[in-house]
Scaffold this active site. Structure first.
Site, PDB file in Angstrom:
ATOM      1  N   ASN A  64       0.829  -1.198   0.000  1.00 34.95           N
ATOM      2  CA  ASN A  64       0.000   0.000   0.000  1.00 34.95           C
ATOM      3  C   ASN A  64       0.866   1.251   0.000  1.00 34.95           C
ATOM      4  O   ASN A  64       2.087   1.192   0.183  1.00 34.95           O
ATOM      5  CB  ASN A  64      -0.919   0.010   1.222  1.00 34.95           C
ATOM      6  CG  ASN A  64      -1.906  -1.132   1.216  1.00 34.95           C
ATOM      7  OD1 ASN A  64      -2.542  -1.397   0.206  1.00 34.95           O
ATOM      8  ND2 ASN A  64      -2.034  -1.820   2.343  1.00 34.95           N
ATOM      9  N   ASN A 162      -8.783 -10.413   2.149  1.00 36.35           N
ATOM     10  CA  ASN A 162      -8.421  -9.236   2.929  1.00 36.35           C
ATOM     11  C   ASN A 162      -9.699  -8.717   3.595  1.00 36.35           C
ATOM     12  O   ASN A 162     -10.806  -9.018   3.163  1.00 36.35           O
ATOM     13  CB  ASN A 162      -7.742  -8.164   2.068  1.00 36.35           C
ATOM     14  CG  ASN A 162      -8.560  -7.758   0.857  1.00 36.35           C
ATOM     15  OD1 ASN A 162      -9.612  -8.320   0.577  1.00 36.35           O
ATOM     16  ND2 ASN A 162      -8.097  -6.774   0.118  1.00 36.35           N
ATOM     17  N   CYS A 222     -11.709  -0.244  -5.985  1.00 40.87           N
ATOM     18  CA  CYS A 222     -11.175  -1.343  -5.179  1.00 40.87           C
ATOM     19  C   CYS A 222     -11.869  -2.613  -5.626  1.00 40.87           C
ATOM     20  O   CYS A 222     -13.065  -2.787  -5.397  1.00 40.87           O
ATOM     21  CB  CYS A 222     -11.405  -1.088  -3.691  1.00 40.87           C
ATOM     22  SG  CYS A 222     -10.854  -2.440  -2.618  1.00 40.87           S
ATOM     23  N   GLY A 223     -11.128  -3.491  -6.282  1.00 40.50           N
ATOM     24  CA  GLY A 223     -11.724  -4.704  -6.842  1.00 40.50           C
ATOM     25  C   GLY A 223     -12.218  -5.668  -5.782  1.00 40.50           C
ATOM     26  O   GLY A 223     -13.336  -6.181  -5.863  1.00 40.50           O
ATOM     27  N   GLY A 225     -12.988  -4.869  -2.813  1.00 42.22           N
ATOM     28  CA  GLY A 225     -14.084  -4.185  -2.147  1.00 42.22           C
ATOM     29  C   GLY A 225     -15.388  -4.310  -2.909  1.00 42.22           C
ATOM     30  O   GLY A 225     -16.466  -4.479  -2.319  1.00 42.22           O
TER      31      GLY A 225
END
Length: 285
Positions: A64, A162, A222-223, A225
């Site tokens: 990140n 995640n 955000c994939g 997400g």
């Protein structure tokens, strides 16, 4: 260090080909912070390494913008798949990508020449709703209600390899994504932090979406997400399995289907922004 900057729906990362480049593992968090800095670096949401895997076709390692290592990145997966195919590291349209969050299956959709890819489908695996697996600290309550930005928020915890916390709202444009997202990301209920999604269902097959990403803040897309949001919508009875949901993100659209077989498919774009050389010997940020 040679690099390629790519984006999936505006979620941009600096990609380094470690088939060719040699980087010191202990330097990677610092390097991620440097290249992500828009004033003193290149500017991005983080750093992604594309390299060889001992048990899959290719490996993706994600850092990140704050230097923390991420388990997965949906938009990064599509760009990694595009890069690996176009650079000849894989010679098939369906292949596997190793991530810290597990093995992902990618399918590239080449153009008529068979050489260039702009659309990629990724099998993101099955969502996980067990709080201990997300992980979320279980305080004995059945619903996760947390305080942030001066009010209470009901979140649905979901893991896509995640951690995510999905919030259904009436209007994503009015949602305090920065104020609430920053507090919820680091709330003690999430021992590993979390990505926080704000979602409005237009219809059962269309949703608006904004996100505060763990370690990066507000991003264009955000994939993982988007996948978590669709899984949450199905679990909440707002959508259905085997129904493709168009997710409107600030950077563009993703097409997500939670299959009855259990796994979630994500289809979206992957684009090169630029390539170049970066001097890695710089003062720490």
């Amino acid at each position: 260090m040679k690099f390629t900057k790519m984006h999936g729906l505006g979620n941009s990362y600096i990609y380094v080909d470690v088939f060719e480049e040699t980087l010191e593992e202990h330097e990677l968090p610092r390097l991620a912070r440097q290249v992500a800095d828009k004033n003193k670096g290149i500017g991005s949401d983080g750093l992604i390494l594309i390299g060889p895997s001992t048990h899959e076709d290719v490996k993706m390692q994600v850092f990140n913008a704050d230097g923390s290592e991420a388990k997965n990145c949906g938009n990064g997966l599509r760009c990694t798949a595009k890069y690996a195919y176009e650079h000849g590291y894989v010679n098939k349209e369906r292949f596997t990508i190793e991530t810290l969050g597990g093995t992902m299956k990618a399918t590239v959709h080449p153009d008529n020449t068979g050489q260039t890819v702009s659309l990629v489908t990724v099998d993101m695996g099955a969502p996980e709703f067990e709080w201990a697996q997300v992980p979320v600290k279980n305080s004995g309550q059945h619903e996760l209600v947390l305080e942030a930005a001066g009010r209470s928020w009901q979140l649905m915890p979901v893991s896509m390899g995640n951690p995510h916390g999905v919030i259904f709202v009436d209007d994503t444009e009015q949602a305090p994504v920065e104020a609430a997202g920053a507090e919820l990301e680091t709330h003690e209920a999430f021992p590993e932090g979390a990505n926080i999604e704000f979602v409005h269902m237009r219809r059962s097959d269309v949703m608006d979406f904004r996100v505060w990403e763990r370690g990066s803040g507000i991003t264009q897309a955000c994939g993982t997400g988007a996948c978590a949001a669709v899984a949450a919508a199905v679990a909440a009875g707002k959508s259905e399995k085997d129904k493709e949901v168009t997710v409107h993100l600030p950077g563009g659209d993703l097409y997500i289907t939670w299959q009855s077989s259990g796994n979630i498919l994500m289809t979206g774009n992957a684009e090169v922004i630029c390539t170049g050389d970066y001097e890695t010997r710089r003062a720490s940020i």
